[in-house]
Scaffold this motif. Sequence first.
Motif, PDB file in Angstrom:
ATOM      1  N   GLY A   1      -0.192  -2.292   4.260  1.00 13.44           N
ATOM      2  CA  GLY A   1      -1.130  -1.703   3.400  1.00 13.44           C
ATOM      3  C   GLY A   1      -0.795  -0.223   3.475  1.00 13.44           C
ATOM      4  O   GLY A   1      -0.582   0.301   2.415  1.00 13.44           O
ATOM      5  N   LYS A   2      -0.508   0.193   4.659  1.00 13.21           N
ATOM      6  CA  LYS A   2       0.238   1.672   4.482  1.00 13.21           C
ATOM      7  C   LYS A   2       1.715   1.949   3.745  1.00 13.21           C
ATOM      8  O   LYS A   2       1.673   2.858   2.937  1.00 13.21           O
ATOM      9  N   ASN A   3       2.367   1.208   4.122  1.00 16.33           N
ATOM     10  CA  ASN A   3       3.694   1.184   3.335  1.00 16.33           C
ATOM     11  C   ASN A   3       3.478   0.968   1.854  1.00 16.33           C
ATOM     12  O   ASN A   3       4.140   1.646   1.058  1.00 16.33           O
ATOM     13  N   LEU A   4       2.783   0.108   1.334  1.00 10.31           N
ATOM     14  CA  LEU A   4       2.662  -0.208  -0.013  1.00 10.31           C
ATOM     15  C   LEU A   4       1.910   1.091  -0.783  1.00 10.31           C
ATOM     16  O   LEU A   4       2.309   1.587  -1.786  1.00 10.31           O
ATOM     17  N   ALA A   5       0.890   1.585  -0.224  1.00 12.16           N
ATOM     18  CA  ALA A   5       0.298   2.839  -0.763  1.00 12.16           C
ATOM     19  C   ALA A   5       0.980   4.147  -0.497  1.00 12.16           C
ATOM     20  O   ALA A   5       1.079   4.706  -1.672  1.00 12.16           O
ATOM     21  N   ALA A   6       1.922   4.310   0.284  1.00 10.55           N
ATOM     22  CA  ALA A   6       2.779   5.301   0.341  1.00 10.55           C
ATOM     23  C   ALA A   6       3.814   5.088  -0.814  1.00 10.55           C
ATOM     24  O   ALA A   6       4.160   6.125  -1.414  1.00 10.55           O
ATOM     25  N   LEU A   7       4.395   3.879  -1.032  1.00 11.23           N
ATOM     26  CA  LEU A   7       5.486   3.781  -1.950  1.00 11.23           C
ATOM     27  C   LEU A   7       4.772   3.939  -3.384  1.00 11.23           C
ATOM     28  O   LEU A   7       5.670   4.425  -4.058  1.00 11.23           O
ATOM     29  N   ARG A   8       3.680   3.545  -3.576  1.00 12.24           N
ATOM     30  CA  ARG A   8       3.043   3.513  -4.870  1.00 12.24           C
ATOM     31  C   ARG A   8       2.764   5.069  -5.075  1.00 12.24           C
ATOM     32  O   ARG A   8       3.011   5.414  -6.413  1.00 12.24           O
TER      33      ARG A   8
ATOM     34  N   PHE B   1      -5.952  -4.876 -10.211  1.00 10.30           N
ATOM     35  CA  PHE B   1      -5.959  -3.785  -9.324  1.00 10.30           C
ATOM     36  C   PHE B   1      -6.707  -3.913  -8.148  1.00 10.30           C
ATOM     37  O   PHE B   1      -6.453  -3.347  -7.126  1.00 10.30           O
ATOM     38  N   GLN B   2      -7.586  -4.974  -8.179  1.00  8.11           N
ATOM     39  CA  GLN B   2      -8.254  -5.332  -7.064  1.00  8.11           C
ATOM     40  C   GLN B   2      -7.446  -6.086  -5.941  1.00  8.11           C
ATOM     41  O   GLN B   2      -7.666  -6.040  -4.646  1.00  8.11           O
ATOM     42  N   SER B   3      -6.413  -6.644  -6.514  1.00  9.71           N
ATOM     43  CA  SER B   3      -5.106  -7.396  -5.776  1.00  9.71           C
ATOM     44  C   SER B   3      -4.685  -6.126  -5.061  1.00  9.71           C
ATOM     45  O   SER B   3      -4.347  -6.257  -3.544  1.00  9.71           O
ATOM     46  N   VAL B   4      -4.219  -5.044  -5.612  1.00  8.32           N
ATOM     47  CA  VAL B   4      -3.491  -4.003  -4.881  1.00  8.32           C
ATOM     48  C   VAL B   4      -4.441  -3.297  -4.118  1.00  8.32           C
ATOM     49  O   VAL B   4      -3.907  -3.087  -2.794  1.00  8.32           O
TER      50      VAL B   4
END
Length: 78
Positions: free
Chosen positions: A7-14, A32-35
């Motif tokens: 989750g942290k990696n995904l948020a940072a990359l996004r 967007f709920q999935s993300v």
Amino acid sequence: MERNEFGKNLAALRKQKGLTQAELAEKLHFTFQSVSNWERGATYPDIQNLLLLSKVFGVSLDKLVKGDLETMKQIIHD
């Protein structure tokens, strides 16, 4: 639920791409709920979506999920 490495990696990359959760979702035909759920650690994407995310962000699957393998193993076991 505590946020996980994925989750942290995904948020940072996004955020590095300058995308909101809604923009990423629209670009990849997710909700967007999935993300949001993935970033919060409530759920995990399936392998097809992991592959798509790794391609969009230009990172390996290992980099995308590194540090969260034990949690994923536990979820699969449960």
